[in-house]
Design an enzyme around this catalytic site. Structure first.
Site, PDB file in Angstrom:
ATOM      1  N   GLN A   1      40.592  46.526  52.624  1.00 17.74           N
ATOM      2  CA  GLN A   1      41.699  47.397  52.854  1.00 17.74           C
ATOM      3  C   GLN A   1      42.758  46.680  53.474  1.00 17.74           C
ATOM      4  O   GLN A   1      44.006  46.974  53.346  1.00 17.74           O
ATOM      5  CB  GLN A   1      41.363  48.863  52.658  1.00 17.74           C
ATOM      6  CG  GLN A   1      40.555  49.459  51.431  1.00 17.74           C
ATOM      7  CD  GLN A   1      41.426  49.619  50.236  1.00 17.74           C
ATOM      8  OE1 GLN A   1      42.666  49.107  50.010  1.00 17.74           O
ATOM      9  NE2 GLN A   1      40.716  49.737  49.289  1.00 17.74           N
TER      10      GLN A   1
ATOM     11  N   SER B   1      38.751  40.934  49.885  1.00 20.91           N
ATOM     12  CA  SER B   1      38.626  40.984  48.466  1.00 20.91           C
ATOM     13  C   SER B   1      39.845  40.596  47.753  1.00 20.91           C
ATOM     14  O   SER B   1      40.740  41.167  48.143  1.00 20.91           O
ATOM     15  CB  SER B   1      38.165  42.212  48.052  1.00 20.91           C
ATOM     16  OG  SER B   1      37.929  42.548  46.541  1.00 20.91           O
ATOM     17  N   ALA B   2      39.931  39.880  46.890  1.00 21.36           N
ATOM     18  CA  ALA B   2      41.327  39.174  46.116  1.00 21.36           C
ATOM     19  C   ALA B   2      42.022  40.293  45.479  1.00 21.36           C
ATOM     20  O   ALA B   2      43.073  40.346  45.474  1.00 21.36           O
ATOM     21  CB  ALA B   2      40.848  38.073  45.192  1.00 21.36           C
ATOM     22  N   HIS B   3      41.192  41.239  44.824  1.00 18.38           N
ATOM     23  CA  HIS B   3      41.850  42.122  44.019  1.00 18.38           C
ATOM     24  C   HIS B   3      42.595  43.339  44.577  1.00 18.38           C
ATOM     25  O   HIS B   3      43.491  43.937  44.248  1.00 18.38           O
ATOM     26  CB  HIS B   3      41.144  42.684  42.857  1.00 18.38           C
ATOM     27  CG  HIS B   3      40.112  43.563  43.087  1.00 18.38           C
ATOM     28  ND1 HIS B   3      40.470  45.220  42.970  1.00 18.38           N
ATOM     29  CD2 HIS B   3      39.125  43.816  43.902  1.00 18.38           C
ATOM     30  CE1 HIS B   3      39.382  45.606  43.493  1.00 18.38           C
ATOM     31  NE2 HIS B   3      38.578  44.954  43.818  1.00 18.38           N
TER      32      HIS B   3
ATOM     33  N   THR C   1      27.895  27.779  40.221  1.00 17.85           N
ATOM     34  CA  THR C   1      29.136  26.994  40.037  1.00 17.85           C
ATOM     35  C   THR C   1      30.185  27.929  40.333  1.00 17.85           C
ATOM     36  O   THR C   1      30.248  28.929  40.017  1.00 17.85           O
ATOM     37  CB  THR C   1      29.049  26.716  38.619  1.00 17.85           C
ATOM     38  OG1 THR C   1      27.933  25.721  38.154  1.00 17.85           O
ATOM     39  CG2 THR C   1      30.581  25.818  38.170  1.00 17.85           C
TER      40      THR C   1
ATOM     41  N   CYS D   1      34.650  53.460  43.661  1.00 16.40           N
ATOM     42  CA  CYS D   1      33.406  52.982  43.154  1.00 16.40           C
ATOM     43  C   CYS D   1      32.500  54.003  43.000  1.00 16.40           C
ATOM     44  O   CYS D   1      31.134  53.933  43.513  1.00 16.40           O
ATOM     45  CB  CYS D   1      32.830  51.983  44.209  1.00 16.40           C
ATOM     46  SG  CYS D   1      34.286  50.410  44.495  1.00 16.40           S
TER      47      CYS D   1
END
Length: 388
Positions: free
Chosen positions: A181, A201-203, A240, A328
């Site tokens: 955050q 975290s990217a989002h 991958t 979450c």
């Protein structure tokens, strides 16, 4: 988001994709190439991953070689919070101490036996109790791993991680911080914090969902891998790589890092405006953690007598997207464990609502929120969103 449509005030759950991220993601999806292949297409994919690794490392002042890409912050936390995490030549931790207000992926996602986990209490302002931590470490002979989030996802309270790190390292322990955050909202430096590991975290930055990172302070650490069967990510995580999302993560990290201080000041002014509107319309409202250092984009508040689930529906029907705290819980509205740890009464905690905003939010959005809030407060001259 801003404009004549709905008002989105739930950035801490997920931030809107930045336009430059959307562009690179769309372009990346049209490319082919496995980053493990030696041909030109494979080398191109590898180059894009490494460029993203550089950008993510730069956001937290780390070395690119110490960035491990994962499927998100939860996986990154699960990966590092293990008895198998240790320095070269040492042994793994036997005891895990975690802040009582941590995200569920820390409280429930670690890989320690339940009897080997203890919670670090919170003060009434939502800050981890460093005096308690110092006392607990002083009487402990076992090897210790400590995990304290850099900023709480519900209250926005910034935690004294650097101070905790000094205590932990004096005892020869390890410390991790969940910076999901905080990164992109306040300056974050692995070295300045003094932590052994940090997660992202990217989002939360305006990047895509489904990609994150574990950042180690240096080389020479060992991890108990969770995904095996390949040499990707320097053999830390098999499988991958999600090249398109990783590339977009890098762009989001670079965008969030540019003009960070100016954006923080802008968001602090917006936070003050939102809080002024809340207090003007509901003088009895309580803003949690307001006396502590907080993220500039986060407000957790409660109006006495309100029920969060009813208020959230009412705001939603008025075109405003808020949250009751962590996102979450499978869409369920539950009383906040963070507020419980702060000693907030159940009656007040059950009405907690979180505003979180960001790069698309503007001053006119405060007016739109206030209008909706006032409408809900004055329905039939009574607070129908209050509990019966």
């Amino acid at each position: 988001m801003s404009g004549k449509g709905r008002l989105y005030l739930d950035y801490n759950a997920t931030a809107p994709l930045r336009p430059e991220v959307r562009d690179v993601l769309s372009s990346a999806l049209n490319r082919v190439g496995n980053a493990s292949s030696v041909h030109a297409e494979g080398r191109g994919a590898r180059g894009r991953i490494e460029a993203a690794r550089d950008a993510v490392a730069a956001l937290v002042s780390a070395e690119a070689r110490n960035v491990i890409f994962t499927s998100g912050g939860s996986e990154a936390n699960n990966l590092v919070l293990s008895p198998g995490f240790h320095r070269s030549g040492g042994a793994g931790p036997e005891l895990l101490l975690v802040g009582a207000g941590e995200h569920a992926c820390v409280l429930e996602g670690h890989r320690f036996d339940g009897a080997s986990v203890e919670l670090i209490p919170l003060t009434p302002e939502g800050i981890v109790d460093l005096a308690w931590l110092a006392g607990r470490l002083g009487g402990e002979a076992r090897r210790v791993l400590v995990s304290i989030q850099l900023a709480n996802n519900e209250t926005g309270v910034v935690q004294p991680v650097a101070g905790a790190a000094r205590l932990v390292h004096e005892k020869g322990g390890l410390i991790h911080t969940d910076a999901v955050q905080a990164a992109g909202k306040i300056p974050v430096s692995v070295a300045d914090l003094g932590v052994d590991a940090l997660t992202l975290s990217a989002h939360k930055l305006g990047g895509p969902q489904g990609v994150g990172a574990l950042v180690l302070a240096a080389e020479g650490y060992h991890l108990d891998r969770m995904i095996r069967g390949g040499g990707q990510e320097r053999s830390w995580r098999a499988g991958t790589e999600n090249v398109a999302s990783i590339e977009a993560f890098g762009v989001a990290a670079a965008s969030a890092g540019r003009g960070l201080e100016a954006e923080r000041r802008r968001l602090e002014l917006l936070r003050a405006s939102f809080e002024s509107a809340i207090r003007r319309l509901a003088p009895d409202a309580v803003i949690f953690g307001e006396a502590a250092d907080r993220l500039p984009n986060t407000i957790l508040f409660s109006v006495p007598g309100w029920r969060a689930e009813t208020a959230l529906i009412a705001f939603d029907l008025n075109g405003v997207a808020l949250s009751s705290g962590s996102a979450c819980s499978s869409g369920k509205v539950r009383r906040s464990h963070v507020l419980d740890a702060m000693g907030i009464t159940p009656e007040l905690a059950e009405g907690a609502l979180r505003l979180s905003f960001g790069w698309t939010t503007v001053e006119s959005d405060v007016i739109r929120f206030a209008s909706s809030f006032e409408r809900l407060l004055s329905v039939n001259d009574s607070r129908k969103v209050r509990a019966a």
